[in-house]
Design a protein around this motif. Structure first.
Motif, PDB file in Angstrom:
ATOM      1  N   ASN A  48       0.828  -1.217   0.000  1.00 48.64           N
ATOM      2  CA  ASN A  48       0.000   0.000   0.000  1.00 48.64           C
ATOM      3  C   ASN A  48       0.859   1.263   0.000  1.00 48.64           C
ATOM      4  O   ASN A  48       0.554   2.252   0.690  1.00 48.64           O
ATOM      5  N   PHE A  49       1.942   1.207  -0.762  1.00 49.42           N
ATOM      6  CA  PHE A  49       2.866   2.339  -0.859  1.00 49.42           C
ATOM      7  C   PHE A  49       2.140   3.611  -1.292  1.00 49.42           C
ATOM      8  O   PHE A  49       1.304   3.601  -2.187  1.00 49.42           O
ATOM      9  N   SER A  50       2.462   4.717  -0.627  1.00 49.02           N
ATOM     10  CA  SER A  50       1.885   6.012  -0.969  1.00 49.02           C
ATOM     11  C   SER A  50       2.977   7.074  -0.951  1.00 49.02           C
ATOM     12  O   SER A  50       3.756   7.146  -0.001  1.00 49.02           O
ATOM     13  N   GLU A  51       3.027   7.874  -1.979  1.00 46.34           N
ATOM     14  CA  GLU A  51       4.014   8.952  -2.026  1.00 46.34           C
ATOM     15  C   GLU A  51       3.700  10.055  -1.019  1.00 46.34           C
ATOM     16  O   GLU A  51       4.518  10.955  -0.817  1.00 46.34           O
ATOM     17  N   ASP A  52       2.546   9.990  -0.394  1.00 46.92           N
ATOM     18  CA  ASP A  52       2.173  10.978   0.620  1.00 46.92           C
ATOM     19  C   ASP A  52       2.700  10.606   2.010  1.00 46.92           C
ATOM     20  O   ASP A  52       2.537  11.381   2.951  1.00 46.92           O
TER      21      ASP A  52
ATOM     22  N   PHE B 256       7.594  -3.673   9.496  1.00 47.15           N
ATOM     23  CA  PHE B 256       8.653  -2.723   9.126  1.00 47.15           C
ATOM     24  C   PHE B 256       8.498  -2.291   7.663  1.00 47.15           C
ATOM     25  O   PHE B 256       9.302  -2.676   6.807  1.00 47.15           O
ATOM     26  N   PRO B 257       7.473  -1.522   7.361  1.00 49.60           N
ATOM     27  CA  PRO B 257       7.288  -1.084   5.975  1.00 49.60           C
ATOM     28  C   PRO B 257       8.458  -0.223   5.525  1.00 49.60           C
ATOM     29  O   PRO B 257       8.781   0.786   6.166  1.00 49.60           O
ATOM     30  N   ALA B 258       9.116  -0.633   4.456  1.00 48.87           N
ATOM     31  CA  ALA B 258      10.320   0.067   4.010  1.00 48.87           C
ATOM     32  C   ALA B 258      10.540  -0.158   2.521  1.00 48.87           C
ATOM     33  O   ALA B 258      10.009  -1.103   1.934  1.00 48.87           O
ATOM     34  N   ILE B 259      11.335   0.709   1.943  1.00 48.75           N
ATOM     35  CA  ILE B 259      11.795   0.541   0.565  1.00 48.75           C
ATOM     36  C   ILE B 259      13.117  -0.212   0.636  1.00 48.75           C
ATOM     37  O   ILE B 259      14.049   0.233   1.304  1.00 48.75           O
TER      38      ILE B 259
ATOM     39  N   VAL C 109      17.509   8.193  -4.773  1.00 49.02           N
ATOM     40  CA  VAL C 109      16.368   7.638  -4.038  1.00 49.02           C
ATOM     41  C   VAL C 109      16.086   8.458  -2.782  1.00 49.02           C
ATOM     42  O   VAL C 109      14.934   8.798  -2.482  1.00 49.02           O
ATOM     43  N   THR C 110      17.132   8.785  -2.039  1.00 47.84           N
ATOM     44  CA  THR C 110      16.932   9.482  -0.761  1.00 47.84           C
ATOM     45  C   THR C 110      16.555  10.950  -0.936  1.00 47.84           C
ATOM     46  O   THR C 110      16.247  11.626   0.048  1.00 47.84           O
ATOM     47  N   SER C 111      16.567  11.434  -2.167  1.00 47.20           N
ATOM     48  CA  SER C 111      16.122  12.808  -2.414  1.00 47.20           C
ATOM     49  C   SER C 111      14.598  12.902  -2.545  1.00 47.20           C
ATOM     50  O   SER C 111      14.040  13.991  -2.546  1.00 47.20           O
ATOM     51  N   LYS C 112      13.935  11.740  -2.616  1.00 48.37           N
ATOM     52  CA  LYS C 112      12.479  11.720  -2.795  1.00 48.37           C
ATOM     53  C   LYS C 112      11.761  12.154  -1.518  1.00 48.37           C
ATOM     54  O   LYS C 112      12.209  11.860  -0.406  1.00 48.37           O
ATOM     55  N   ASP C 113      10.635  12.810  -1.690  1.00 46.18           N
ATOM     56  CA  ASP C 113       9.872  13.284  -0.537  1.00 46.18           C
ATOM     57  C   ASP C 113       9.313  12.141   0.303  1.00 46.18           C
ATOM     58  O   ASP C 113       9.051  12.320   1.503  1.00 46.18           O
ATOM     59  N   TYR C 114       9.101  10.979  -0.319  1.00 46.86           N
ATOM     60  CA  TYR C 114       8.513   9.855   0.416  1.00 46.86           C
ATOM     61  C   TYR C 114       9.556   9.030   1.184  1.00 46.86           C
ATOM     62  O   TYR C 114       9.239   7.989   1.734  1.00 46.86           O
ATOM     63  N   VAL C 115      10.800   9.499   1.220  1.00 48.16           N
ATOM     64  CA  VAL C 115      11.855   8.812   1.969  1.00 48.16           C
ATOM     65  C   VAL C 115      12.130   9.547   3.277  1.00 48.16           C
ATOM     66  O   VAL C 115      12.283  10.767   3.300  1.00 48.16           O
TER      67      VAL C 115
END
Length: 261
Positions: free
Chosen positions: A47-51, A90-93, A141-147
């Protein structure tokens, strides 16, 4: 006899189906920088969400999983992170890059003429091409707002354990915590990250491929440079100390509890 053969065939088909499902969870991706390419797999939380914001875990595989098929790097560790219970807790990328066959994560000089391998880690050598690409990928990847930038982790085994120590020395401000299994590295460079990054180091006392004294050396250097690492030496494990390490009930709880200092 026919009944037994049918059972064996069913088991093989079941294992194959599980393997394919595993690969399905980790999506195939390619990172391109100039004329260089890094293949990698990435698993997003359910259920990944960029928010929302999520931790990121980078995993570096061993020498046996090098190649260009974008599959072999999932051999060890991917099952642990993709486990349904663990994904829920542990929801994670999670990112599994693949090192090319002819290269290495770290710039180690390896003497393979005897066992355990003799390893030398130059202090001022530039990063290998795969390591440069991994760093570039992680910066992207770590520049993304969802990180969640305070919860970025790295771990690896064998060649990937060496790569873990190396990427910490090159990017000490990127990671909150790390685990290195049956690895080795440049003890001098621990001064770059010892007091910044939480560490858990694992090794097998019977390891006849990578000398366990390499991990002891790194742990000692981390202590001398202000770090307080966990260190687990398995008295009955050989080079495959990743098996008991991945079975540690507190590993993921410990890892995902850490934030940047």
């Amino acid at each position: 006899m026919k009944h037994i053969k049918n059972q064996i065939t069913f088991c093989l088909l079941l294992i194959s189906a599980i393997t394919f499902a595993q690969k399905d969870i980790y999506k195939e991706e390619v990172h391109i920088k100039g004329e260089d390419t890094l293949q990698y797999r990435i698993m997003y939380p359910e259920n990944f969400s960029e928010d929302k914001q999520y931790p990121v875990l980078l995993f570096l595989h061993g020498a046996g999983e090098r190649g260009n098929d974008n599959k072999k790097q999932l051999a060890h560790g991917s099952k642990l992170f993709a486990d349904k219970t663990n994904r829920g807790a542990f929801p994670a990328i999670v990112i599994f890059p693949q090192c090319s066959k002819e290269s290495f994560w770290s710039n180690a000089e390896v003497d393979r003429s005897s066992l355990p391998r003799k390893l030398v880690f130059p202090e001022d050598k530039e990063a290998t091409k795969p390591m440069q690409l991994v760093i570039d990928l992680m910066q992207e990847v770590t520049s993304k707002d969802y990180v969640n930038k305070d919860k970025v982790y790295v771990g690896g085994l064998s060649m990937g354990g060496m790569g873990t120590f190396e990427i910490l020395s090159r990017q000490p401000d990127m990671f909150a915590a790390a685990f290195a299994i049956c690895g080795d590295g440049n003890a001098e460079l621990t001064k770059n990250y010892a007091a910044k990054v939480e560490l858990w180091v694992f090794h097998g006392a019977n390891d006849d491929v990578i000398d366990p004294k390499g991990s002891l050396k790194m742990v000692n250097a981390i202590l001398e440079n202000g770090g307080k690492p966990n260190f687990t030496l398995y008295s009955d494990a050989n080079h495959n100390s990743w098996d008991p390490a991945f079975a540690e009930p507190e590993l993921l709880t410990w890892l995902f509890s850490k934030s940047k200092k």
